[in-house]
Design a protein around this motif. Structure first.
Motif, short mmCIF file in Angstrom:
data_model
loop_
_atom_site.label_atom_id
_atom_site.label_comp_id
_atom_site.label_asym_id
_atom_site.label_seq_id
_atom_site.Cartn_x
_atom_site.Cartn_y
_atom_site.Cartn_z
N LEU A 65 0.85 -1.19 0.00
CA LEU A 65 0.00 0.00 0.00
C LEU A 65 0.88 1.24 0.00
CD1 LEU A 65 -2.87 1.32 0.32
CD2 LEU A 65 -2.40 1.35 2.78
N ILE A 66 0.70 2.10 -0.99
CA ILE A 66 1.39 3.39 -1.01
C ILE A 66 0.49 4.42 -0.35
CG2 ILE A 66 2.31 5.23 -2.47
CD1 ILE A 66 2.90 3.11 -4.59
N THR A 67 1.04 5.16 0.59
CA THR A 67 0.27 6.13 1.36
C THR A 67 1.20 7.27 1.79
OG1 THR A 67 -1.35 6.30 3.20
CG2 THR A 67 0.66 5.02 3.61
N PRO A 68 0.69 8.42 2.16
CA PRO A 68 1.58 9.52 2.58
C PRO A 68 2.40 9.14 3.82
CG PRO A 68 -0.64 10.34 2.17
CD PRO A 68 -0.73 8.84 2.13
N GLY A 69 3.56 9.75 3.95
CA GLY A 69 4.35 9.57 5.17
C GLY A 69 3.66 10.19 6.36
N PHE A 70 3.96 9.66 7.54
CA PHE A 70 3.36 10.18 8.77
C PHE A 70 4.02 11.50 9.16
CE2 PHE A 70 2.58 5.52 9.59
CZ PHE A 70 1.23 5.58 9.27
N VAL A 71 3.24 12.34 9.83
CA VAL A 71 3.68 13.66 10.30
C VAL A 71 3.52 13.70 11.82
CG1 VAL A 71 3.31 16.14 10.16
CG2 VAL A 71 2.97 14.72 8.12
N ARG A 124 12.17 4.37 10.37
CA ARG A 124 11.74 2.96 10.45
C ARG A 124 10.26 2.86 10.76
NH1 ARG A 124 11.77 -0.90 14.32
NH2 ARG A 124 12.63 0.47 15.91
N ASN A 125 9.72 3.85 11.46
CA ASN A 125 8.31 3.86 11.81
C ASN A 125 7.45 4.65 10.82
OD1 ASN A 125 7.61 2.56 14.63
ND2 ASN A 125 9.68 3.41 14.79
N GLY A 126 8.05 5.14 9.76
CA GLY A 126 7.29 5.79 8.71
C GLY A 126 7.02 7.28 8.92
N THR A 127 7.69 7.90 9.89
CA THR A 127 7.54 9.34 10.10
C THR A 127 8.54 10.07 9.21
OG1 THR A 127 6.75 9.08 12.36
CG2 THR A 127 7.71 11.20 11.79
N LEU A 128 8.00 10.89 8.30
CA LEU A 128 8.84 11.57 7.31
C LEU A 128 8.90 13.07 7.53
CD1 LEU A 128 7.80 9.66 4.06
CD2 LEU A 128 9.37 8.97 5.89
N THR A 129 8.06 13.57 8.44
CA THR A 129 8.04 15.00 8.79
C THR A 129 7.80 15.10 10.29
OG1 THR A 129 7.10 15.61 6.64
CG2 THR A 129 6.85 17.20 8.43
N GLU A 147 22.10 15.95 11.14
CA GLU A 147 21.70 14.57 10.89
C GLU A 147 20.40 14.51 10.09
OE1 GLU A 147 22.14 10.40 10.99
OE2 GLU A 147 23.54 12.05 11.34
N ALA A 148 19.46 15.41 10.38
CA ALA A 148 18.23 15.48 9.59
C ALA A 148 18.55 15.79 8.13
CB ALA A 148 17.29 16.53 10.17
N GLU A 149 19.45 16.73 7.92
CA GLU A 149 19.82 17.08 6.56
C GLU A 149 20.49 15.91 5.85
OE1 GLU A 149 21.50 21.11 4.79
OE2 GLU A 149 23.11 20.01 5.79
N ARG A 150 21.38 15.21 6.54
CA ARG A 150 22.06 14.06 5.94
C ARG A 150 21.07 12.99 5.51
NH1 ARG A 150 24.31 9.12 7.07
NH2 ARG A 150 23.48 9.01 9.20
N ARG A 151 20.01 12.79 6.30
CA ARG A 151 19.02 11.77 5.99
C ARG A 151 18.00 12.22 4.95
NH1 ARG A 151 18.71 7.63 9.83
NH2 ARG A 151 20.63 7.64 11.03
N GLY A 152 17.97 13.50 4.62
CA GLY A 152 16.93 13.99 3.73
C GLY A 152 15.59 14.11 4.40
N PHE A 153 15.59 14.34 5.72
CA PHE A 153 14.37 14.37 6.52
C PHE A 153 13.74 15.76 6.45
CE2 PHE A 153 11.93 14.56 10.48
CZ PHE A 153 11.32 13.32 10.50
N ARG A 154 12.40 15.81 6.49
CA ARG A 154 11.70 17.09 6.52
C ARG A 154 11.44 17.43 7.99
NH1 ARG A 154 9.21 19.48 2.44
NH2 ARG A 154 9.10 17.54 1.24
N GLY A 155 12.23 18.32 8.55
CA GLY A 155 12.17 18.57 9.99
C GLY A 155 12.09 20.03 10.36
N ILE A 156 11.39 20.29 11.45
CA ILE A 156 11.35 21.61 12.09
C ILE A 156 11.91 21.40 13.49
CG2 ILE A 156 9.91 23.57 12.74
CD1 ILE A 156 7.73 22.35 10.87
#
Length: 427
Positions: A65-71, A124-129, A147-156
């Motif tokens: 199942l393709i679905t949006p990443g968790f926020v 690993r738990n599907g949280t992308l933001t 570390e967030a930048e290295r992973r390509g993570f969308r973070g505040i």
């Protein structure tokens, strides 16, 4: 261009606002596709029969199942290692576990180890933001950003600001809090996928001078976020009234210019109607953290009462009072918290809160939270047969609503097969 073929589900609108027409708030295809362009954005989403044929096809199979990443709209990165610490209400818990744990982040090597583990767990738990508290330490906060930048993570992310009612080793004066926060803000805010949050821990650990410094930063950088706590625990509320001569807890933040559409206040379990009116007028958002509210015995959040007051709500794990980084568990707990108050949330409402609703709470819904052409290609591939019980349950799902229920109440990190942010595979 890549074309991913699998089952597809995405929210596209708020189901709480369309209770008589829920079908208009989502899109679902049993044999669907998402097409990701070279720019890292969705080029098209739909039924496989309509998929473009000129890109690389990635066949994921009928059990994906393709679905949006968790926020995740509220969590504390440095508290990962103390997750599940036993016992105590909020204020006792802070003094017993939280402050000693956060003190260790004066050591950059320690911060590096935890930062790696922290983003491992989120992805690993599907949280992308996520909207993330750091500690008071400037270097540790810089490490979390890197570390967030290295992973390509969308973070505040934001450096915690505290100048009273905490151990001396975690305090800084208001001027240093301003200077150190400003240095991080100018370095990281709007850098790629990263944003900065001005982060006074909460009113009781802030003098008026510190809140004035936070307000000054907000005036100087109006598009920066504000991230703090409010009305989590009745004793906390009483304490605020002793410390600040204002009518309501929310008035403290409002007095210093800290409430607007980019202000996210965690918990809000004990907000008054007057405070809800103020938050709605300012456009401020609430991060509902049901798992940690239950763990600390803080109370039962009245979700529909808050939504009916026109206050936007997202979901947060609140690590480490929250006992898991899993948004599956948070959706599960959000359901139970409302259920014991005689309110039943649908799977569509829960999935919305964990994805597009969370993105809206973070003012990022134009960019992420749903699978729609033009948005950033942030998505998960979930394995509907990740473990035997989940396979049994999803195989017997009678509708897309029932399939989501199976994932919410039976799913966990083992269901997250892959994750992509802005077209880059990060898991």
């Amino acid at each position: 261009m890549r074309v991913y073929r699998a089952r597809v589900f995405t929210p596209i609108a708020d189901p709480f606002a369309a209770r008589d027409d829920v079908a208009s708030t989502y899109r679902s295809w049993d044999d669907g596709f998402v097409c990701v362009g070279d720019d890292g954005r969705f080029a098209a989403v739909g039924d496989w029969s309509d998929a473009p044929r000129d890109g690389e096809v990635v066949e994921l199979g009928p059990h994906a199942l393709i679905t949006p990443g968790f926020v995740d709209t509220h969590l504390h990165a440095p508290q990962l290692e103390m997750i599940g610490s036993y016992g105590g209400k909020l204020l006792e818990w802070l003094n017993t576990y939280t402050f000693p744990t956060e003190a260790k982040f004066a050591d950059p090597k320690h911060a590096e180890r935890v930062a790696r583990a922290f983003f491992d767990e989120l992805l690993r738990n599907g949280t992308l933001t996520a909207l993330i508290f750091s500690t008071i330490h400037t270097e540790a906060t810089d490490i979390f950003f890197a570390e967030a930048e290295r992973r390509g993570f969308r973070g505040i992310i934001g450096k915690t600001m505290m100048d009273r009612n905490a151990p001396e080793y975690l305090l800084e004066n208001a001027r240093d809090a301003y200077d150190n926060s400003r240095a991080l803000l100018t370095k990281w805010h709007n850098r790629g996928l990263l944003r900065y949050a001005i982060t006074p821990r909460f009113a009781p650990t802030s003098t008026p001078e510190l809140l004035e410094a936070a307000g000054a930063l907000k005036r100087e950088f109006p598009d920066a976020y504000v991230h703090t706590h409010i009305s989590e625990n009745p004793h906390e509320v009483q304490w605020v009234h002793q410390l600040f001569p204002v009518a309501e807890y929310a008035d403290v933040y409002d007095r210093y210019g800290l409430l607007d559409q980019r202000s996210v206040l965690a918990h809000g379990v004990w907000l008054t109607d007057e405070e809800l009116d103020l938050l709605a007028a300012r456009g401020s958002r609430i991060a509902h953290c049901p798992n940690s509210n239950l763990f600390l015995g803080s109370g039962l959040f009245k979700l529909h009462h808050v939504l009916d007051a026109n206050v936007v709500v997202g979901l947060g794990t609140d690590i480490g009072a929250g006992t898991t980084p899993s948004m599956f568990t948070v959706m599960n707990d959000a359901y139970k918290v409302q259920q014991v108050q005689n309110v039943s949330l649908t799977p569509f409402e829960l999935w919305y809160l964990g994805t597009l609703g969370g993105a809206k709470a973070l003012s990022l819904d134009d960019e992420t939270g749903s699978l729609e052409p033009g948005k950033s290609a942030d998505f998960l591939v979930l394995d509907l047969r990740a473990r035997p019980l989940l396979a049994m349950r999803t195989a017997n799902a009678t509708s897309v609503e029932d399939l989501l229920a199976a994932l919410i109440f039976v799913g966990d990190d083992r269901a997250v097969r892959a994750a992509t942010i802005a077209g880059r595979q990060v898991l």
